[in-house]
Design a protein around this motif. Structure first.
Motif, PDB file in Angstrom:
ATOM      1  N   VAL A  89       8.068  70.253  24.855  1.00  0.00           N
ATOM      2  CA  VAL A  89       9.468  70.163  24.427  1.00  0.00           C
ATOM      3  C   VAL A  89       9.639  70.805  23.058  1.00  0.00           C
ATOM      4  CG1 VAL A  89      11.345  68.599  23.807  1.00  0.00           C
ATOM      5  CG2 VAL A  89       9.920  68.089  25.791  1.00  0.00           C
ATOM      6  N   ARG A  90       8.705  70.517  22.160  1.00  0.00           N
ATOM      7  CA  ARG A  90       8.805  71.082  20.817  1.00  0.00           C
ATOM      8  C   ARG A  90       8.721  72.601  20.836  1.00  0.00           C
ATOM      9  NH1 ARG A  90       4.458  68.205  17.271  1.00  0.00           N
ATOM     10  NH2 ARG A  90       4.927  70.059  16.038  1.00  0.00           N
ATOM     11  N   LEU A  91       7.849  73.142  21.687  1.00  0.00           N
ATOM     12  CA  LEU A  91       7.722  74.596  21.788  1.00  0.00           C
ATOM     13  C   LEU A  91       9.001  75.236  22.316  1.00  0.00           C
ATOM     14  CD1 LEU A  91       4.085  74.976  23.171  1.00  0.00           C
ATOM     15  CD2 LEU A  91       4.938  75.814  20.975  1.00  0.00           C
ATOM     16  N   ALA A  92       9.759  74.465  23.074  1.00  0.00           N
ATOM     17  CA  ALA A  92      11.002  74.999  23.639  1.00  0.00           C
ATOM     18  C   ALA A  92      12.123  75.063  22.603  1.00  0.00           C
ATOM     19  CB  ALA A  92      11.444  74.153  24.836  1.00  0.00           C
ATOM     20  N   VAL A  93      12.082  74.201  21.584  1.00  0.00           N
ATOM     21  CA  VAL A  93      13.211  74.122  20.651  1.00  0.00           C
ATOM     22  C   VAL A  93      12.872  74.497  19.209  1.00  0.00           C
ATOM     23  CG1 VAL A  93      14.359  72.365  22.042  1.00  0.00           C
ATOM     24  CG2 VAL A  93      12.829  71.642  20.209  1.00  0.00           C
ATOM     25  N   GLU A  94      11.628  74.327  18.784  1.00  0.00           N
ATOM     26  CA  GLU A  94      11.311  74.522  17.370  1.00  0.00           C
ATOM     27  C   GLU A  94      11.286  75.980  16.910  1.00  0.00           C
ATOM     28  OE1 GLU A  94       8.059  72.399  15.719  1.00  0.00           O
ATOM     29  OE2 GLU A  94       8.655  70.476  16.574  1.00  0.00           O
ATOM     30  N   PRO A  95      10.744  76.922  17.693  1.00  0.00           N
ATOM     31  CA  PRO A  95      10.659  78.302  17.177  1.00  0.00           C
ATOM     32  C   PRO A  95      12.002  78.895  16.750  1.00  0.00           C
ATOM     33  CG  PRO A  95       9.226  78.046  19.068  1.00  0.00           C
ATOM     34  CD  PRO A  95      10.028  76.787  18.985  1.00  0.00           C
ATOM     35  N   GLN A  96      13.036  78.726  17.587  1.00  0.00           N
ATOM     36  CA  GLN A  96      14.342  79.276  17.242  1.00  0.00           C
ATOM     37  C   GLN A  96      14.917  78.594  16.001  1.00  0.00           C
ATOM     38  OE1 GLN A  96      17.326  79.024  20.301  1.00  0.00           O
ATOM     39  NE2 GLN A  96      18.605  80.585  19.375  1.00  0.00           N
ATOM     40  N   ALA A  97      14.730  77.267  15.901  1.00  0.00           N
ATOM     41  CA  ALA A  97      15.219  76.549  14.729  1.00  0.00           C
ATOM     42  C   ALA A  97      14.481  77.004  13.477  1.00  0.00           C
ATOM     43  CB  ALA A  97      15.049  75.042  14.926  1.00  0.00           C
ATOM     44  N   ALA A  98      13.172  77.240  13.591  1.00  0.00           N
ATOM     45  CA  ALA A  98      12.388  77.705  12.446  1.00  0.00           C
ATOM     46  C   ALA A  98      12.861  79.085  12.006  1.00  0.00           C
ATOM     47  CB  ALA A  98      10.904  77.737  12.806  1.00  0.00           C
ATOM     48  N   HIS A 140       7.167  71.017   8.288  1.00  0.00           N
ATOM     49  CA  HIS A 140       7.967  71.568   9.371  1.00  0.00           C
ATOM     50  C   HIS A 140       9.360  70.955   9.451  1.00  0.00           C
ATOM     51  CE1 HIS A 140       4.068  73.194  10.680  1.00  0.00           C
ATOM     52  NE2 HIS A 140       4.811  74.152  11.170  1.00  0.00           N
ATOM     53  N   LEU A 141       9.495  69.670   9.139  1.00  0.00           N
ATOM     54  CA  LEU A 141      10.831  69.081   9.158  1.00  0.00           C
ATOM     55  C   LEU A 141      11.710  69.682   8.066  1.00  0.00           C
ATOM     56  CD1 LEU A 141      10.353  65.276   9.971  1.00  0.00           C
ATOM     57  CD2 LEU A 141      10.950  67.165  11.495  1.00  0.00           C
ATOM     58  N   TYR A 142      11.100  70.013   6.934  1.00  0.00           N
ATOM     59  CA  TYR A 142      11.890  70.657   5.875  1.00  0.00           C
ATOM     60  C   TYR A 142      12.361  72.031   6.342  1.00  0.00           C
ATOM     61  CZ  TYR A 142      13.410  72.158   1.248  1.00  0.00           C
ATOM     62  OH  TYR A 142      14.180  72.585   0.197  1.00  0.00           O
ATOM     63  N   LEU A 143      11.430  72.815   6.916  1.00  0.00           N
ATOM     64  CA  LEU A 143      11.785  74.146   7.406  1.00  0.00           C
ATOM     65  C   LEU A 143      12.839  74.066   8.503  1.00  0.00           C
ATOM     66  CD1 LEU A 143      11.435  77.206   7.705  1.00  0.00           C
ATOM     67  CD2 LEU A 143       9.456  76.754   9.172  1.00  0.00           C
ATOM     68  N   LEU A 144      12.623  73.191   9.481  1.00  0.00           N
ATOM     69  CA  LEU A 144      13.565  73.088  10.589  1.00  0.00           C
ATOM     70  C   LEU A 144      14.914  72.542  10.128  1.00  0.00           C
ATOM     71  CD1 LEU A 144      11.055  71.674  13.224  1.00  0.00           C
ATOM     72  CD2 LEU A 144      11.947  74.006  13.099  1.00  0.00           C
ATOM     73  N   ALA A 147      17.807  74.864   9.336  1.00  0.00           N
ATOM     74  CA  ALA A 147      18.626  75.440  10.406  1.00  0.00           C
ATOM     75  C   ALA A 147      20.021  74.825  10.427  1.00  0.00           C
ATOM     76  CB  ALA A 147      17.939  75.244  11.755  1.00  0.00           C
ATOM     77  N   GLY A 148      20.168  73.640   9.832  1.00  0.00           N
ATOM     78  CA  GLY A 148      21.490  73.027   9.729  1.00  0.00           C
ATOM     79  C   GLY A 148      21.993  72.372  10.996  1.00  0.00           C
ATOM     80  N   ASN A 149      21.066  71.863  11.830  1.00  0.00           N
ATOM     81  CA  ASN A 149      21.457  71.205  13.079  1.00  0.00           C
ATOM     82  C   ASN A 149      20.958  69.768  13.039  1.00  0.00           C
ATOM     83  OD1 ASN A 149      21.634  70.255  15.783  1.00  0.00           O
ATOM     84  ND2 ASN A 149      21.576  72.357  16.557  1.00  0.00           N
ATOM     85  N   ALA A 150      21.840  68.840  12.672  1.00  0.00           N
ATOM     86  CA  ALA A 150      21.440  67.448  12.473  1.00  0.00           C
ATOM     87  C   ALA A 150      20.927  66.798  13.764  1.00  0.00           C
ATOM     88  CB  ALA A 150      22.616  66.638  11.912  1.00  0.00           C
ATOM     89  N   ALA A 209      22.321  85.118  13.022  1.00  0.00           N
ATOM     90  CA  ALA A 209      21.571  85.101  14.275  1.00  0.00           C
ATOM     91  C   ALA A 209      20.094  85.132  13.985  1.00  0.00           C
ATOM     92  CB  ALA A 209      21.967  86.306  15.131  1.00  0.00           C
ATOM     93  N   PRO A 210      19.263  84.447  14.788  1.00  0.00           N
ATOM     94  CA  PRO A 210      17.823  84.477  14.590  1.00  0.00           C
ATOM     95  C   PRO A 210      17.286  85.867  14.882  1.00  0.00           C
ATOM     96  CG  PRO A 210      18.376  83.374  16.643  1.00  0.00           C
ATOM     97  CD  PRO A 210      19.659  83.619  15.914  1.00  0.00           C
ATOM     98  N   PRO A 211      16.143  86.235  14.283  1.00  0.00           N
ATOM     99  CA  PRO A 211      15.580  87.551  14.504  1.00  0.00           C
ATOM    100  C   PRO A 211      15.195  87.746  15.957  1.00  0.00           C
ATOM    101  CG  PRO A 211      14.001  86.129  13.401  1.00  0.00           C
ATOM    102  CD  PRO A 211      15.317  85.410  13.418  1.00  0.00           C
ATOM    103  N   SER A 212      15.208  88.981  16.406  1.00  0.00           N
ATOM    104  CA  SER A 212      14.895  89.262  17.801  1.00  0.00           C
ATOM    105  C   SER A 212      13.417  89.213  18.088  1.00  0.00           C
ATOM    106  CB  SER A 212      15.433  90.658  18.185  1.00  0.00           C
ATOM    107  OG  SER A 212      14.881  91.636  17.339  1.00  0.00           O
ATOM    108  N   CYS A 213      12.559  89.303  17.054  1.00  0.00           N
ATOM    109  CA  CYS A 213      11.127  89.302  17.281  1.00  0.00           C
ATOM    110  C   CYS A 213      10.587  87.898  17.372  1.00  0.00           C
ATOM    111  CB  CYS A 213      10.406  90.052  16.157  1.00  0.00           C
ATOM    112  SG  CYS A 213      10.724  89.365  14.524  1.00  0.00           S
TER     113      CYS A 213
END
Length: 213
Positions: A89-98, A140-144, A147-150, A209-213
């Motif tokens: 689940v984390r792999l599905a949501v964390e990369p884009q938020a990071a 990681h919580l600081y970095l995520l 993203a500004g998504n409570a 927008a998040p980077p494309s890479c």
């Protein structure tokens, strides 16, 4: 020294009690599959039963404990499969938020991330796996959070708390703390110093927008 110490009310009692109970579980003071009395916990912390009940309800929602009527509270034992599902689940949501967090990071944020990253590596060298996981969580919580998504922050924090509370006892000796910290050095994610160079100028809002890479 016991993880569950009497506390002095400062902010939310429920929040403080939750932190204390979670620390007792992480330290192994409260063991999986054993039953504990909410009254005894309240007496040990020097508080009423109300914040203890509220704290246990929060921890039950996270899947860390089970509250049974007339039987007290039981610390849950989760399986390796449960841990794997959490990471999926984390792999599905964390990369884009990071990625979004990197775009939004200010110079002050980069300094804070660098400090948290260095602290995580230093703790990793001590051999304390639980402390390494906690330091990893803080970084990681600081970095995520940038993203500004409570709502996403709440979900990720809950998942990380579950792993932090049980991960070391579920898969003992599977990974050393040096390996846990080293993953952050060798992973494909850029380090804080690199993200500073990659962050586009004037990009300081979550509309970027998040980077494309």
């Amino acid at each position: 020294m016991s993880s569950m110490q009497p506390i002095v009310p400062k902010v939310s009692l429920t929040e403080q009690v939750t932190t204390m109970i979670r620390a007792a579980i992480v330290s192994g003071e409260m063991k999986p599959e054993e039953h504990y009395s909410a009254i005894a916990i309240a007496e040990k912390l020097g508080v009423s039963r109300t914040p203890v009940r509220e704290a246990l309800q929060l921890l039950e929602k996270e899947g860390i404990v089970t509250v049974a009527k007339n039987r007290g509270v039981r610390v849950n034992q989760i399986s390796l499969d449960d841990i794997v599902e959490v990471f999926q689940v984390r792999l599905a949501v964390e990369p884009q938020a990071a990625a979004r967090g990197v775009l939004n990071a200010s110079d002050a944020d980069i300094r804070t991330l660098t400090e948290l990253h260095q602290r995580m590596l230093q703790i990793g060298e001590t051999g304390d796996g639980r402390a390494t996981l906690e330091a990893d969580k803080q970084f990681h919580l600081y970095l995520l959070g940038l993203a500004g998504n409570a709502k996403l922050d709440a979900i990720i924090s809950e998942l990380r708390n579950l792993v932090l509370a049980h991960g070391q006892t579920t898969i003992p000796q599977a990974r050393t703390s040096q390996e846990l910290a080293g993953d952050r050095m060798n992973s494909s994610r850029p380090s804080p110093s690199v993200t500073r160079r990659r962050r586009p100028p004037r990009c300081a809002t979550t509309s970027c927008a998040p980077p494309s890479c």
